[in-house]
Design a protein around this motif. Structure first.
Motif, PDB file in Angstrom:
ATOM      1  N   ILE A  35      42.154  21.511  36.246  1.00  0.00           N
ATOM      2  CA  ILE A  35      43.437  21.767  35.572  1.00  0.00           C
ATOM      3  C   ILE A  35      43.929  20.502  34.877  1.00  0.00           C
ATOM      4  O   ILE A  35      44.405  20.556  33.736  1.00  0.00           O
ATOM      5  N   ASP A  36      43.806  19.352  35.538  1.00  0.00           N
ATOM      6  CA  ASP A  36      44.179  18.090  34.897  1.00  0.00           C
ATOM      7  C   ASP A  36      43.387  17.888  33.604  1.00  0.00           C
ATOM      8  O   ASP A  36      43.931  17.493  32.576  1.00  0.00           O
ATOM      9  N   ARG A  37      42.108  18.160  33.656  1.00  0.00           N
ATOM     10  CA  ARG A  37      41.260  18.006  32.469  1.00  0.00           C
ATOM     11  C   ARG A  37      41.700  18.960  31.358  1.00  0.00           C
ATOM     12  O   ARG A  37      41.733  18.583  30.191  1.00  0.00           O
ATOM     13  N   GLN A  38      42.052  20.186  31.738  1.00  0.00           N
ATOM     14  CA  GLN A  38      42.549  21.139  30.745  1.00  0.00           C
ATOM     15  C   GLN A  38      43.843  20.632  30.121  1.00  0.00           C
ATOM     16  O   GLN A  38      44.019  20.722  28.901  1.00  0.00           O
ATOM     17  N   LEU A  39      44.754  20.128  30.945  1.00  0.00           N
ATOM     18  CA  LEU A  39      46.024  19.624  30.433  1.00  0.00           C
ATOM     19  C   LEU A  39      45.814  18.465  29.458  1.00  0.00           C
ATOM     20  O   LEU A  39      46.410  18.426  28.384  1.00  0.00           O
ATOM     21  N   VAL A  40      44.955  17.547  29.846  1.00  0.00           N
ATOM     22  CA  VAL A  40      44.674  16.402  28.964  1.00  0.00           C
ATOM     23  C   VAL A  40      44.054  16.893  27.660  1.00  0.00           C
ATOM     24  O   VAL A  40      44.445  16.450  26.569  1.00  0.00           O
ATOM     25  N   ALA A  41      43.118  17.810  27.746  1.00  0.00           N
ATOM     26  CA  ALA A  41      42.480  18.340  26.538  1.00  0.00           C
ATOM     27  C   ALA A  41      43.508  19.002  25.625  1.00  0.00           C
ATOM     28  O   ALA A  41      43.491  18.805  24.403  1.00  0.00           O
ATOM     29  N   LEU A  42      44.403  19.777  26.197  1.00  0.00           N
ATOM     30  CA  LEU A  42      45.441  20.434  25.395  1.00  0.00           C
ATOM     31  C   LEU A  42      46.352  19.401  24.740  1.00  0.00           C
ATOM     32  O   LEU A  42      46.713  19.532  23.564  1.00  0.00           O
ATOM     33  N   LEU A  43      46.732  18.372  25.485  1.00  0.00           N
ATOM     34  CA  LEU A  43      47.618  17.339  24.931  1.00  0.00           C
ATOM     35  C   LEU A  43      46.921  16.488  23.875  1.00  0.00           C
ATOM     36  O   LEU A  43      47.554  16.023  22.931  1.00  0.00           O
ATOM     37  N   VAL A  44      45.620  16.282  24.019  1.00  0.00           N
ATOM     38  CA  VAL A  44      44.874  15.551  22.995  1.00  0.00           C
ATOM     39  C   VAL A  44      44.907  16.330  21.686  1.00  0.00           C
ATOM     40  O   VAL A  44      45.065  15.763  20.610  1.00  0.00           O
ATOM     41  N   GLU A  45      44.770  17.638  21.778  1.00  0.00           N
ATOM     42  CA  GLU A  45      44.789  18.484  20.575  1.00  0.00           C
ATOM     43  C   GLU A  45      46.190  18.620  19.996  1.00  0.00           C
ATOM     44  O   GLU A  45      46.361  18.682  18.787  1.00  0.00           O
ATOM     45  N   ASP A  46      47.220  18.685  20.854  1.00  0.00           N
ATOM     46  CA  ASP A  46      48.600  18.835  20.379  1.00  0.00           C
ATOM     47  C   ASP A  46      49.539  18.233  21.415  1.00  0.00           C
ATOM     48  O   ASP A  46      49.952  18.901  22.371  1.00  0.00           O
ATOM     49  N   ALA A  47      49.899  16.984  21.230  1.00  0.00           N
ATOM     50  CA  ALA A  47      50.743  16.265  22.190  1.00  0.00           C
ATOM     51  C   ALA A  47      52.183  16.762  22.196  1.00  0.00           C
ATOM     52  O   ALA A  47      52.973  16.360  23.042  1.00  0.00           O
ATOM     53  N   ARG A  48      52.518  17.651  21.274  1.00  0.00           N
ATOM     54  CA  ARG A  48      53.888  18.170  21.207  1.00  0.00           C
ATOM     55  C   ARG A  48      54.071  19.465  21.988  1.00  0.00           C
ATOM     56  O   ARG A  48      55.154  20.039  21.990  1.00  0.00           O
ATOM     57  N   MET A  49      53.031  19.917  22.664  1.00  0.00           N
ATOM     58  CA  MET A  49      53.164  21.139  23.466  1.00  0.00           C
ATOM     59  C   MET A  49      54.211  20.932  24.559  1.00  0.00           C
ATOM     60  O   MET A  49      54.280  19.866  25.166  1.00  0.00           O
ATOM     61  N   THR A  50      55.008  21.964  24.804  1.00  0.00           N
ATOM     62  CA  THR A  50      56.012  21.887  25.862  1.00  0.00           C
ATOM     63  C   THR A  50      55.336  22.122  27.208  1.00  0.00           C
ATOM     64  O   THR A  50      54.219  22.650  27.290  1.00  0.00           O
TER      65      THR A  50
END
Length: 157
Positions: A13-28
């Protein structure tokens, strides 16, 4: 606090979160939580832990160099004059706004820099400054024709 000496334990889950934030750091936190099937509060706690542990070290905007009037992108390898102080060179690089990345490297050259210039005249001026004032003995430059987008999060797999 950056804990670079020890490896941070990250689950899937941490890896998924980091991957999502790398793609779009503005996600809520709510959007992130939906994507990984956690509550917004639990997601926020995980992101805060990743930040405090140093896994996430910052959030950055990506610039379109054409849009800001700096369409000429180059990579230059630099070799310093014998005995020139590296710390002084680092300080000097920080004073040249056209340099958008700089690396101390191994091999034939001492440094590699990436520049964004308005054109060849500006690049030539920067070369003169590097050689004349900042201890650079030799430069090898290449024009960047275009970026090849790579999914940044792939390093997490």
């Amino acid at each position: 606090m950056n804990v670079s000496a020890e490896k941070i334990s990250m689950d899937a889950i941490d890896r998924q979160l980091v991957a999502l934030l790398v793609e779009d750091a503005r996600m809520t936190y709510q959007e992130l939580g939906r994507a990984v099937r956690l509550s917004a509060n639990t997601t926020a706690d995980r992101v805060r832990r990743l930040r405090s542990s140093g896994v996430i070290s910052g959030y950055h905007a990506t610039l379109d160099h054409n849009a800001i009037g700096r369409p000429l992108l180059l990579v230059s390898d630099l070799r310093l004059r014998e005995g020139y102080d590296n710390a002084e060179f680092h300080r000097n690089l920080a004073g040249i706004p056209q340099i958008i990345e700089a690396f101390r490297v191994t091999g034939e050259y001492d440094y590699q820099i990436r520049l964004a210039c308005t054109g060849t005249a500006e690049f030539e001026q920067i070369l003169s400054i590097l050689k004349g004032q900042h201890g650079v003995r030799e430069v090898r430059s290449r024009l960047i024709l275009h970026d090849i987008p790579m999914p940044a999060a792939r390093i997490l797999s």
